[in-house]
Design a protein around this motif. Structure first.
Motif, short mmCIF file in Angstrom:
data_model
loop_
_atom_site.label_atom_id
_atom_site.label_comp_id
_atom_site.label_asym_id
_atom_site.label_seq_id
_atom_site.Cartn_x
_atom_site.Cartn_y
_atom_site.Cartn_z
N UNK A 55 -1.63 26.40 -7.86
CA UNK A 55 -2.47 27.54 -7.24
C UNK A 55 -3.51 27.09 -6.07
N UNK A 56 -3.90 25.94 -6.26
CA UNK A 56 -5.01 25.24 -5.13
C UNK A 56 -4.35 25.13 -3.84
N UNK A 57 -3.00 24.51 -3.86
CA UNK A 57 -2.14 24.42 -2.88
C UNK A 57 -1.75 25.82 -2.13
N UNK A 58 -1.39 26.89 -2.81
CA UNK A 58 -0.91 28.23 -2.38
C UNK A 58 -2.28 28.58 -1.55
N UNK A 59 -3.29 28.46 -2.08
CA UNK A 59 -4.49 29.05 -1.64
C UNK A 59 -4.93 28.14 -0.30
N UNK A 60 -4.32 27.18 -0.12
CA UNK A 60 -4.55 26.21 0.98
C UNK A 60 -5.87 25.34 0.86
N UNK A 61 -5.90 24.99 -0.33
CA UNK A 61 -7.36 24.08 -0.52
C UNK A 61 -6.90 22.61 -0.93
N UNK B 119 0.95 -1.18 -0.02
CA UNK B 119 0.02 -0.10 0.04
C UNK B 119 0.70 1.26 0.00
N UNK B 120 2.12 1.25 0.52
CA UNK B 120 2.83 2.46 0.69
C UNK B 120 3.09 2.89 -0.66
N UNK B 121 3.54 2.05 -1.76
CA UNK B 121 3.72 2.41 -3.06
C UNK B 121 2.70 3.52 -3.73
N UNK B 122 1.46 2.82 -3.46
CA UNK B 122 0.30 3.64 -3.89
C UNK B 122 0.26 4.92 -3.05
N UNK B 123 0.43 4.95 -1.74
CA UNK B 123 0.15 6.05 -0.83
C UNK B 123 1.26 7.23 -1.38
N UNK B 124 2.49 6.56 -1.79
CA UNK B 124 3.47 7.60 -2.23
C UNK B 124 3.12 8.32 -3.71
N UNK B 125 2.40 7.37 -4.50
CA UNK B 125 2.19 8.24 -5.94
C UNK B 125 0.86 8.92 -5.70
N UNK B 126 0.08 8.73 -4.69
CA UNK B 126 -1.16 9.58 -4.41
C UNK B 126 -0.80 10.95 -3.98
N UNK B 127 0.25 10.91 -3.19
CA UNK B 127 0.71 12.19 -2.87
C UNK B 127 1.32 12.94 -3.83
N UNK B 128 2.36 12.29 -4.78
CA UNK B 128 2.88 12.87 -6.07
C UNK B 128 1.71 13.67 -6.95
N UNK B 129 0.71 12.64 -7.11
CA UNK B 129 -0.27 13.09 -8.05
C UNK B 129 -1.25 13.96 -7.63
N UNK B 130 -1.51 14.27 -6.19
CA UNK B 130 -2.26 15.25 -5.83
C UNK B 130 -1.44 16.57 -5.14
N UNK B 131 -0.19 16.37 -5.04
CA UNK B 131 0.82 17.48 -4.63
C UNK B 131 0.23 17.90 -3.18
N UNK B 132 -0.16 16.73 -2.51
CA UNK B 132 -0.72 16.88 -1.21
C UNK B 132 -0.77 15.58 -0.28
N UNK B 133 -0.97 16.15 1.05
CA UNK B 133 -1.40 14.88 1.86
C UNK B 133 -2.49 14.71 2.48
N UNK B 134 -3.49 15.24 1.51
CA UNK B 134 -4.98 15.52 1.72
C UNK B 134 -5.55 13.81 2.12
#
Length: 248
Positions: free
Chosen positions: A242-248, A135-150
């Motif tokens: 832009x979404x990350x800069x705005x805190x979304x 599961x950790x490999x998927x967790x890593x790519x999810x963070x990359x692909x969303x640019x977040x830890x949301x």
């Protein structure tokens, strides 16, 4: 339409040994249940038909051929919208999810009606090591692909969807139909600016549980999904930044 009208969605593929127990626990809570028969064998079809025939709470959606977990969930969500349900609680048919935590999901759904409420797994010793560390490999790519830890966990199949909003997303975005669905729909939900609320929940793997994960096929599908999402992220990069800069 009633602003709060939840139901339960259960995709079922040859889980005749476990589904009755899951349904019994759910019926005690008085929730409407939508069973999606995903092209199961005859013995499972009979069990599902009997469950639906003996309860006014249960509706059965029949798929003539196996579409995969994602395809079954899409069919269930489509039916839920037709029946004017506002929220659909997805839970697996094999008994690995803690039904007693449903109240927490529903309370969160009422508090955050526009959000996707996702289970955050708390595993016991029954989880296979390969599944746990994989599961950790998927967790890593999810963070990359969303640019977040949301998204704290994208693979838990215990979640509450706002029906209309998720169907609108599915109608305009491609998502996989098998084991790649759970992760992909969450990433695309975040891309669209959707909110996610996580609920810690115990997850166990029953010793006699039925798993339909096919190592080569499903890992290939998941790999293709990550590649697809990565290039989708690059195309959306300016907006995501832009979404990350705005805190979304």
């Amino acid at each position: 339409m009633d602003p709060w009208r939840p139901c339960v969605l259960i995709p079922v593929y040859n889980h005749e040994a476990a589904i009755a127990g899951v349904v019994t626990q759910l019926q005690a809570r008085g929730l409407p249940i939508i069973l999606i028969n995903d092209g199961s064998r005859a013995s499972c079809r009979r069990v599902l038909s009997d469950l639906a025939a003996n309860s006014k709470l249960i509706r059965l959606v029949e798929l003539p051929e196996n579409r995969g977990k994602g395809g079954a969930i899409k069919a269930g969500l489509r039916f839920a919208r037709q029946q004017s349900y506002t929220h659909a609680l997805q839970i697996d048919a094999d008994g690995q999810h803690a039904v007693e935590d449903i109240e927490q999901f529903l309370e969160a759904g009422q508090r955050y009606p526009a959000a996707l409420i996702s289970g955050l797994p708390v595993y016991d010793e029954s989880i296979p090591a390969s599944r746990y560390y994989g599961r950790y490999l998927t967790h890593f790519w999810v963070m990359v692909n969303t640019l977040s830890r949301q998204i704290k966990d994208s693979m838990c199949g215990f979640r509450l969807y706002p029906v209309v909003a998720i169907m609108q997303l599915l109608e305009r975005e491609f998502t996989g139909n098998r084991m790649d669905f759970d992760t992909e729909i969450m990433v695309r939900w975040v891309w669209a600016g959707g909110e996610i609320v996580h609920i810690p929940t115990k997850v166990c793997y029953p010793p006699d549980g039925v798993s339909h994960f096919q190592v080569w096929r499903d890992n290939l599908l998941i790999t293709k999904m990550h590649i697809r999402l990565f290039f989708g992220m690059l195309w959306r990069l300016p907006r995501l930044v832009k979404m990350r800069v705005m805190g979304r």
